[in-house]
Scaffold this active site. Structure first.
Site, PDB file in Angstrom:
ATOM      1  N   ASN A  87       0.837  -1.184   0.000  1.00 19.09           N
ATOM      2  CA  ASN A  87       0.000   0.000   0.000  1.00 19.09           C
ATOM      3  C   ASN A  87       0.887   1.254   0.000  1.00 19.09           C
ATOM      4  OD1 ASN A  87      -2.358   1.693   0.349  1.00 19.09           O
ATOM      5  ND2 ASN A  87      -3.358  -0.090   1.255  1.00 19.09           N
ATOM      6  N   HIS A 117      24.036   2.200  12.519  1.00 16.80           N
ATOM      7  CA  HIS A 117      25.215   3.019  12.802  1.00 16.80           C
ATOM      8  C   HIS A 117      25.861   2.537  14.099  1.00 16.80           C
ATOM      9  CE1 HIS A 117      24.061   5.936   9.692  1.00 16.80           C
ATOM     10  NE2 HIS A 117      22.820   5.746  10.125  1.00 16.80           N
ATOM     11  N   THR A 176      12.051  -5.951  16.028  1.00 19.02           N
ATOM     12  CA  THR A 176      13.484  -5.852  16.332  1.00 19.02           C
ATOM     13  C   THR A 176      14.193  -7.191  16.304  1.00 19.02           C
ATOM     14  OG1 THR A 176      13.077  -6.050  18.711  1.00 19.02           O
ATOM     15  CG2 THR A 176      13.070  -3.821  17.776  1.00 19.02           C
ATOM     16  N   LYS A 177      13.419  -8.299  16.327  1.00 18.56           N
ATOM     17  CA  LYS A 177      13.999  -9.640  16.347  1.00 18.56           C
ATOM     18  C   LYS A 177      13.223 -10.543  15.396  1.00 18.56           C
ATOM     19  CE  LYS A 177      15.588  -9.342  21.156  1.00 18.56           C
ATOM     20  NZ  LYS A 177      15.521  -9.939  22.512  1.00 18.56           N
ATOM     21  N   ARG A 191       6.307  -8.959  19.428  1.00 21.18           N
ATOM     22  CA  ARG A 191       6.498 -10.277  20.031  1.00 21.18           C
ATOM     23  C   ARG A 191       5.349 -11.187  19.578  1.00 21.18           C
ATOM     24  NH1 ARG A 191       4.255  -6.831  23.468  1.00 21.18           N
ATOM     25  NH2 ARG A 191       2.501  -7.484  24.776  1.00 21.18           N
ATOM     26  N   ARG A 194       0.276 -15.349  19.375  1.00 21.91           N
ATOM     27  CA  ARG A 194      -0.295 -16.704  19.313  1.00 21.91           C
ATOM     28  C   ARG A 194       0.013 -17.311  17.955  1.00 21.91           C
ATOM     29  NH1 ARG A 194      -4.863 -16.821  16.143  1.00 21.91           N
ATOM     30  NH2 ARG A 194      -5.944 -14.835  15.762  1.00 21.91           N
TER      31      ARG A 194
END
Length: 207
Positions: A87, A117, A176-177, A191, A194
């Site tokens: 989009n 950085h 971030t992971k 995170r 489910r």
């Protein structure tokens, strides 16, 4: 004696490099020019958009649609499979490779950023090289999004993230992971909430 790597080669190897390098700066300038052309196209110019994407991207499958406006850093580090939809206002900071599979959906205002950085402030300051030049170093980590992923509106995907097949990333998340396959994940930071199951079928929900 080994030849010294060019800044482009350092970038491709995910090593610290100088983004002000003339060749890299020229490519980014070229992308700005092509972005302007793309972002000025209309909904009736799907063939023109497809032509521009084939020229801008490293790999572009069939039935790929990104609604303007778009922003790429280099373009050639972006590899998109087939049956892809993004989009409005997609931003791909492709200092490292961004690899996207087939049948992926991306909502509006999504950012995929491979660039990073140094953490130490003294290393973010201009560094003086042996030849007297000053550079502000940058480096990167690749992003991979597997097949059949849906990324909601306003999501930010950070450097080095891998998202598994069939997963849904909720709107406004900051990823971030790595996120595994076939789950619903959301939040800041993102995170797993489910797993996705047959209970999520539209038929079961009564649609």
């Amino acid at each position: 004696m080994h030849r010294e790597l060019t800044e482009y080669e350092k970038m491709k190897e995910n090593l610290p490099f100088d983004p002000a390098d003339e060749a890299l700066a020229a490519r980014r300038t070229k992308m700005r020019e092509m972005e302007l052309l793309y972002n000025r196209t209309t909904r009736d110019e799907s063939d023109r958009r497809a032509e521009l994407l084939k020229e801008m991207l490293g790999t572009c499958g069939e039935d790929v649609m990104l609604l303007p406006n778009i922003h790429f850093d280099y373009g050639y580090n972006i590899k998109i499979g087939s049956h892809f939809f993004a989009n409005v206002n997609s931003t791909f900071i492709d200092v490292a490779e961004i690899r996207i599979g087939n049948h992926v959906l991306i909502g509006p205002n999504v950012t995929l950023c491979t660039a990073t950085h140094p953490i130490l402030s003294k290393e973010r300051l201009p560094q003086q090289l042996e030849d007297g030049r000053e550079v502000m170093l940058e480096y990167s980590h690749p992003i991979e999004i597997e097949d059949e992923v849906w990324i909601g509106a306003g999501v930010i995907i950070n450097p080095g993230v891998h998202i598994g097949r069939g997963t849904v990333i909720g709107s406004g998340s900051v990823v971030t992971k790595d996120i595994p396959a076939n789950v619903v994940a959301a939040g800041v930071p993102c995170r797993v909430i489910r797993e996705i199951t047959e209970q999520d079928s539209l038929a079961i929900k009564g649609y």
